[in-house]
Design a protein around this motif. Structure first.
Motif, PDB file in Angstrom:
ATOM      1  N   ALA A 132      68.486  18.835  47.153  1.00 41.13           N
ATOM      2  CA  ALA A 132      67.863  17.767  47.937  1.00 41.13           C
ATOM      3  C   ALA A 132      67.585  18.275  49.335  1.00 41.13           C
ATOM      4  O   ALA A 132      68.459  18.874  49.983  1.00 41.13           O
ATOM      5  N   HIS A 133      66.370  18.058  49.808  1.00 37.05           N
ATOM      6  CA  HIS A 133      65.933  18.544  51.114  1.00 37.05           C
ATOM      7  C   HIS A 133      65.432  17.356  51.939  1.00 37.05           C
ATOM      8  O   HIS A 133      64.470  16.693  51.549  1.00 37.05           O
ATOM      9  N   HIS A 134      66.074  17.101  53.055  1.00 38.77           N
ATOM     10  CA  HIS A 134      65.671  16.000  53.918  1.00 38.77           C
ATOM     11  C   HIS A 134      64.383  16.387  54.646  1.00 38.77           C
ATOM     12  O   HIS A 134      64.331  17.431  55.311  1.00 38.77           O
ATOM     13  N   LEU A 135      63.338  15.563  54.534  1.00 39.51           N
ATOM     14  CA  LEU A 135      62.092  15.822  55.243  1.00 39.51           C
ATOM     15  C   LEU A 135      62.264  15.411  56.703  1.00 39.51           C
ATOM     16  O   LEU A 135      62.370  14.229  57.015  1.00 39.51           O
ATOM     17  N   LEU A 248      55.098  25.969  48.007  1.00 36.93           N
ATOM     18  CA  LEU A 248      55.594  27.159  48.685  1.00 36.93           C
ATOM     19  C   LEU A 248      56.852  26.796  49.466  1.00 36.93           C
ATOM     20  O   LEU A 248      56.829  25.892  50.306  1.00 36.93           O
ATOM     21  N   TRP A 249      57.944  27.477  49.167  1.00 37.39           N
ATOM     22  CA  TRP A 249      59.218  27.231  49.855  1.00 37.39           C
ATOM     23  C   TRP A 249      59.498  28.434  50.735  1.00 37.39           C
ATOM     24  O   TRP A 249      59.717  29.545  50.239  1.00 37.39           O
ATOM     25  N   MET A 250      59.483  28.242  52.049  1.00 39.18           N
ATOM     26  CA  MET A 250      59.575  29.354  53.001  1.00 39.18           C
ATOM     27  C   MET A 250      60.791  29.225  53.908  1.00 39.18           C
ATOM     28  O   MET A 250      61.232  28.114  54.221  1.00 39.18           O
ATOM     29  N   ALA A 274      55.695  20.754  55.864  1.00 37.98           N
ATOM     30  CA  ALA A 274      56.784  19.952  56.431  1.00 37.98           C
ATOM     31  C   ALA A 274      58.026  20.801  56.652  1.00 37.98           C
ATOM     32  O   ALA A 274      58.291  21.770  55.936  1.00 37.98           O
ATOM     33  N   HIS A 275      58.787  20.407  57.668  1.00 41.18           N
ATOM     34  CA  HIS A 275      60.095  21.011  57.974  1.00 41.18           C
ATOM     35  C   HIS A 275      61.154  20.249  57.205  1.00 41.18           C
ATOM     36  O   HIS A 275      61.213  19.013  57.257  1.00 41.18           O
ATOM     37  N   THR A 276      62.002  20.971  56.487  1.00 45.87           N
ATOM     38  CA  THR A 276      63.053  20.341  55.695  1.00 45.87           C
ATOM     39  C   THR A 276      64.397  20.984  55.978  1.00 45.87           C
ATOM     40  O   THR A 276      64.489  22.053  56.588  1.00 45.87           O
ATOM     41  N   THR A 277      65.454  20.327  55.521  1.00 45.92           N
ATOM     42  CA  THR A 277      66.769  20.948  55.517  1.00 45.92           C
ATOM     43  C   THR A 277      66.863  21.876  54.314  1.00 45.92           C
ATOM     44  O   THR A 277      66.039  21.825  53.403  1.00 45.92           O
ATOM     45  N   GLY A 278      67.897  22.720  54.327  1.00 49.70           N
ATOM     46  CA  GLY A 278      68.104  23.602  53.186  1.00 49.70           C
ATOM     47  C   GLY A 278      67.850  25.062  53.517  1.00 49.70           C
ATOM     48  O   GLY A 278      67.388  25.394  54.610  1.00 49.70           O
TER      49      GLY A 278
END
Length: 339
Positions: A132-135, A248-250, A274-278
């Motif tokens: 889970a990634h918080h936006l 794309l996960w960077m 978008a910037h996410t946690t993780g």
């Protein structure tokens, strides 16, 4: 493929999804009948839909990006279970068909809201992995559409519809011009109706809320003016050159994150940034004409950004749900009425 009027109409609806056919005709310099004809054709052949969406920050919600994995024989069942939920959007089947990516909206402050969803999923879906990634911040997407779907109108035409430079340049509009909005049950009913059909007539919205048409009109104007609700477009991206889709996960160093994300938000190939946690703190949705174009973008477009340390590419096999509520059989169709 879309013609010049189609593209102009799509761009116009991004700016004002509830503009009347007469208003749109004035901006496009055609007749209202021509606008109506193109609009209906886009609905039938390009899956065009206008949807009204609440601003999560201003309506007391937050968003999570979920990556769920399941066995090959149950992954599609898991995806459809997520599609049926009212609090999900952008449900994708990715990778080799065993991973599902979805956006979940939860009440603000419910730090483990995504875990509640997992408890409510049927055990038969065979869930094998979850992240889970918080936006935290969106640079492209939601209010700022993919540039290839909003590049047909001149600056003057955009001003005629009330558009600003934010629409054409993809910047994130400020949300501090309005404090958090307290929503009543009737407000929720109004937003539910607009999520199903952003161009529903005022009379239809009144019937769903219990308010008078005049009250609905005033309340909708207020919610739009303060930014608590905005309108987005659903359309088949293949008709705009987005035949090949990939998430794309960077991973980017925090010191360079804002600079990199702002730059990527200007790339024609990206519909969402978008910037996410993780462990991967930047996520993007790429739309390219073909696999060769995706290869060129990954190697030359993103490959030139030295601040990107790692990147994972997940091809999108199917989009099972976008931003709006999935229409139910027999629901009122959108006839372009906004009076």
């Amino acid at each position: 493929m879309l013609d010049e009027i189609d593209r102009a109409l799509v761009h116009a609806l991004h700016i004002d999804g509830r503009a009347s056919f007469t208003q749109l005709a004035t901006v496009l310099a055609v007749s209202p009948q021509t606008v109506s004809r193109h609009y209906e054709r886009l609905r039938e052949q390009a899956a065009l839909r206008v949807v009204g969406l609440p601003d999560p920050q201003l309506t007391g919600h937050e968003q999570w990006l979920l990556r769920l994995a399941a066995a090959p024989e149950t992954a599609l069942d898991l995806a459809h279970a997520l599609v049926r939920r009212a609090d999900t959007s952008w449900v994708y089947l990715t990778g080799g068909g065993t991973e599902i990516v979805a956006v979940l909206e939860t009440p603000l402050g419910m730090a483990h809201g995504h875990s509640l969803l997992l408890h409510e999923l049927p055990p038969s879906v065979g869930l094998t992995a979850v992240s889970a990634h918080h936006l935290l911040h969106t640079y492209r997407g939601w209010r700022t559409p993919w540039q290839m779907s909003a590049n047909a109108l001149t600056a003057r035409q955009q001003r005629m519809l009330g558009g600003t430079r934010l629409v054409s340049r993809g910047e994130t509009p400020p949300s501090d011009h309005c404090s958090q909005v307290q929503l009543s049950p009737a407000d929720h009913a109004l937003m539910d109706a607009l999520r199903r059909d952003g161009r529903a007539a005022i009379a239809e919205l009144a019937a769903g809320t219990g308010w008078s048409p005049a009250t609905v009109s005033r309340r909708l104007d207020h919610l739009r003016a303060c930014g608590a609700i905005f309108f987005d477009i659903e359309i088949d991206p293949a008709l705009l050159g987005g035949n090949v889709k990939a998430l794309l996960w960077m991973a980017v160093a925090p010191a360079h994150l804002d600079e990199v994300a702002t730059a990527l938000a200007r790339h024609d190939e990206l519909a969402f940034v978008a910037h996410t946690t993780g462990p991967t703190n930047l996520v993007a949705h790429a739309l390219c004409r073909d696999t060769a174009a995706l290869y060129r973008y990954l190697t030359h477009g993103l490959g030139a950004v030295k601040a990107i340390h790692t990147m994972e590419t997940a091809p999108v096999l199917r989009t099972l749900k976008a931003v709006g509520t999935i229409p139910t059989p027999g629901s009122p169709s959108d006839r372009g009425r906004t009076t």
